[in-house]
Scaffold this active site. Structure first.
Site, short mmCIF file in Angstrom:
data_model
loop_
_atom_site.label_atom_id
_atom_site.label_comp_id
_atom_site.label_asym_id
_atom_site.label_seq_id
_atom_site.Cartn_x
_atom_site.Cartn_y
_atom_site.Cartn_z
N SER A 143 89.34 -43.14 -53.69
CA SER A 143 88.12 -42.21 -53.84
C SER A 143 87.69 -40.86 -54.35
O SER A 143 88.86 -40.20 -53.85
CB SER A 143 86.61 -42.92 -52.92
OG SER A 143 85.45 -42.46 -53.75
N TYR A 156 82.36 -42.21 -45.37
CA TYR A 156 83.02 -42.68 -46.06
C TYR A 156 84.15 -41.88 -46.81
O TYR A 156 85.02 -41.94 -47.29
CB TYR A 156 81.97 -43.21 -47.36
CG TYR A 156 82.56 -43.83 -48.75
CD1 TYR A 156 82.85 -45.11 -48.72
CD2 TYR A 156 82.91 -42.81 -49.89
CE1 TYR A 156 83.95 -45.73 -49.63
CE2 TYR A 156 83.15 -43.79 -51.03
CZ TYR A 156 83.77 -45.11 -50.88
OH TYR A 156 84.40 -45.86 -52.06
#
Ligand SMILES: NC(=O)c1ccc[n+]([C@@H]2O[C@H](COP(=O)([O-])OP(=O)(O)OC[C@H]3O[C@@H](n4cnc5c(N)ncnc54)[C@H](O)[C@@H]3O)[C@@H](O)[C@H]2O)c1
Length: 250
Positions: A143, A156
């Site tokens: 990401s 995350y």
């Protein structure tokens, strides 16, 4: 790698980026695709569209954090087609509310298990399998959160940064075994995960960001995954898919 005639495994295939990539690979001529997801209903729909696009789907209910599930998935793909050329480790979750540092310790552990440990475990099975058979390509979904601060979901961001550096550390396997390990780093992409970020709704912090940027589509990310698969020079790289800044004058 020439995609036509290959066999692929995709996790997180029941929706979003995973489904779009399954369809794109099928359209590019992949012969067989293992669709690995917890969501059997969504995965059934992906199997339908993949078959329509000309590939042979094998939809499996897989929890990527379950090592027995992962081993069975590789064994079933090998038993059916005798080859595994492409692995896209893409299943992932966000923490949801409350934002970090108020995430529970159980949530922090779960995010790291799905977003990082499962990616490393599946990649390990793929590398060992491909090493024996002369090569293959692994793409892991990270990401842009791996590269920029994400204070509301720090675990995350940490997991995704781990995915990127895991891929970097595997770059030598291209020369040693013919196995290329890379990551794709999507920017903000129109999928259901954005609603999970807010626990069923889009979080407040996303609105001002979406006013400034053009949201990506799952098909945008799928196209980049296919470029990575095709480009034999890519090993240990992370490819960022940026959101375009909206034209201020528009
Ligand atoms: N959408 C974005 O803005 C964005 C941005 C950057 C990275 N990503 C990453 O892209 C990947 C795909 O997400 P998406 O945006 O398509 O969201 P999504 O929620 O539509 O898809 C994620 C899929 O992963 C599956 N999954 C979750 N836990 C699983 C488990 N334990 N075992 C098997 N399957 C599991 C879900 O059932 C779902 O089908 C994720 O790794 C996510 O972190 C998304």
């Amino acid at each position: 790698m020439e995609i036509a005639g290959t066999v692929a495994i995709i996790s997180g295939s029941a929706a979003g980026i995973g489904r779009a990539t399954a369809v794109a690979l099928a359209e590019a001529g992949v012969r067989g695709i293992v669709l690995a997801d917890l969501d059997e209903v969504g995965n059934g729909e992906t199997a339908r569209v993949v078959a329509e696009a000309g590939a042979e789907p094998m939809a499996l209910r897989i929890d990527v954090t379950d090592t027995a599930d992962l081993e069975q998935m590789y064994a079933e793909a090998d038993a059916r087609w005798g080859r595994i050329d492409i692995v896209f480790n893409n299943a992932g979750i966000v923490s949801g509310p409350p934002p970090y540092p108020d995430s529970s310790l159980a949530t922090i552990r779960k995010v790291i298990e799905i977003d990082l440990i499962a990616v490393i475990q599946s990649s390990t099975l793929a590398i060992r399998y491909m090493r024996e058979r002369g090569g293959g390509v692994i793409v892991n979904t990270a990401s842009t959160g791996a590269l920029n601060p994400l204070p509301s979901d720090a675990q995350y961001a940490a997991a995704k940064a781990g995915v990127v550096h895991f891929g970097t550390s595997c770059s030598v396997f291209a020369e040693q075994f013919g196995v290329r390990v890379n990551s794709v780093c999507p920017g903000v992409t129109e999928t259901a995960i954005l609603d999970k970020t807010g626990g069923g709704v889009r979080p407040d912090w996303l609105a001002p960001i979406l006013e400034q940027i053009e949201i990506l589509t799952p098909q945008d990310i799928a196209a980049v995954v296919l470029e990575i698969v095709r480009d034999d020079s890519k090993a240990g790289e992370h490819v960022v898919v940026h959101n375009r800044i909206k034209d201020a004058a528009a």
